[in-house]
Design a protein around this motif. Structure first.
Motif, mmCIF file in Angstrom:
data_model
loop_
_atom_site.group_PDB
_atom_site.id
_atom_site.type_symbol
_atom_site.label_atom_id
_atom_site.label_comp_id
_atom_site.label_asym_id
_atom_site.label_seq_id
_atom_site.Cartn_x
_atom_site.Cartn_y
_atom_site.Cartn_z
ATOM 1 N N ASP A 41 0.845 -1.184 0.000
ATOM 2 C CA ASP A 41 0.000 0.000 0.000
ATOM 3 C C ASP A 41 0.888 1.244 0.000
ATOM 4 N N GLU A 42 0.267 2.407 0.037
ATOM 5 C CA GLU A 42 1.010 3.673 -0.032
ATOM 6 C C GLU A 42 1.943 3.884 1.162
ATOM 7 N N ASN A 43 1.727 3.139 2.248
ATOM 8 C CA ASN A 43 2.594 3.242 3.428
ATOM 9 C C ASN A 43 3.692 2.187 3.446
ATOM 10 N N GLY A 44 3.758 1.380 2.383
ATOM 11 C CA GLY A 44 4.777 0.338 2.322
ATOM 12 C C GLY A 44 4.406 -0.950 3.028
ATOM 13 N N ASN A 45 3.150 -1.075 3.439
ATOM 14 C CA ASN A 45 2.692 -2.312 4.081
ATOM 15 C C ASN A 45 2.282 -3.318 3.008
ATOM 16 N N PRO A 46 2.628 -4.582 3.201
ATOM 17 C CA PRO A 46 2.311 -5.574 2.161
ATOM 18 C C PRO A 46 0.810 -5.843 2.049
ATOM 19 N N ASN A 47 0.325 -5.784 0.816
ATOM 20 C CA ASN A 47 -1.056 -6.169 0.518
ATOM 21 C C ASN A 47 -1.106 -7.604 0.037
ATOM 22 N N GLU A 48 -0.134 -7.958 -0.774
ATOM 23 C CA GLU A 48 -0.132 -9.285 -1.377
ATOM 24 C C GLU A 48 1.302 -9.732 -1.623
#
Length: 145
Positions: free
Chosen positions: A29-36
Motif C-alpha cells: 500500500d502507499e505506506n509500504g505495508n504488504p497487501n499481497e
C-alpha cells in the motif's frame, strides 16, 4: 549488492526485498505495508534457481523458461513451491531446492529480476540469468500484442 543465502527455519532463504518489488512479487500500500505476496515455484538447475509467480506466469511461458535452463545447464533437480515472507524490514524467499543447485549458506548469488520472476545465479550462470530476463520480457511483449 546481493544478500547472502542464510539458514531460515528448516531451510535456506535469501533476502530479496528490492528484487521482489521490482519483479512485482509483492504489492504494497502507499505506506509500504504488504497487501499481497506471490506464491512462487522454485526450479533448481546447476548453479541456477528460477523463481516464478505461480499465478502470473502461464504454464507455456514456464515451460519455455525451464526448457531453456535445462538445455543450457544440462540439469534439472527439484521443483518446489515456496513463498515470499516478511523478514526484517523487507522480504525473503524460501529456497527449498537451493542445495540441489549447489548453493550453500553464505553464498551470494546474482539476483536478476524480470516481471513476475527472479533468477538466482552463481558466477558461471550469470549470463543465463540475463538471457532469462530478455526471454521473459519477450514473452510479455508477445502476449500483449
Amino acid at each position: 549488492m546481493t544478500n547472502r543465502i542464510k539458514q531460515s527455519g528448516d531451510g535456506l532463504a535469501l533476502q530479496v526485498t528490492k528484487p521482489a518489488r521490482t519483479a512485482g512479487l509483492v504489492e504494497e500500500d502507499e505506506n509500504g505495508n504488504p497487501n499481497e505476496r506471490a506464491d512462487i515455484r522454485v526450479f533448481a538447475f546447476d548453479g541456477l534457481l528460477l523463481l516464478t509467480d505461480t499465478d502470473r506466469v502461464d504454464d507455456d511461458d514456464v515451460a519455455e523458461l525451464a526448457a531453456t535452463a535445462v538445455r543450457d545447464t544440462s540439469s534439472l533437480h527439484r521443483v518446489m513451491d515456496a513463498s515470499i515472507q516478511i523478514a526484517g524490514n523487507g522480504y525473503q524467499v524460501q529456497l527449498p531446492p537451493a542445495e540441489d543447485a549447489g548453493f550453500r549458506v553464505g553464498d551470494q548469488p546474482a539476483c536478476t529480476a524480470a516481471p513476475n520472476m527472479l533468477v538466482l545465479a552463481d558466477g558461471e550462470s550469470e549470463r543465463l540469468a540475463t538471457d532469462f530476463e530478455a526471454i521473459r520480457r519477450e514473452q510479455l511483449a508477445t502476449s500483449s500484442s
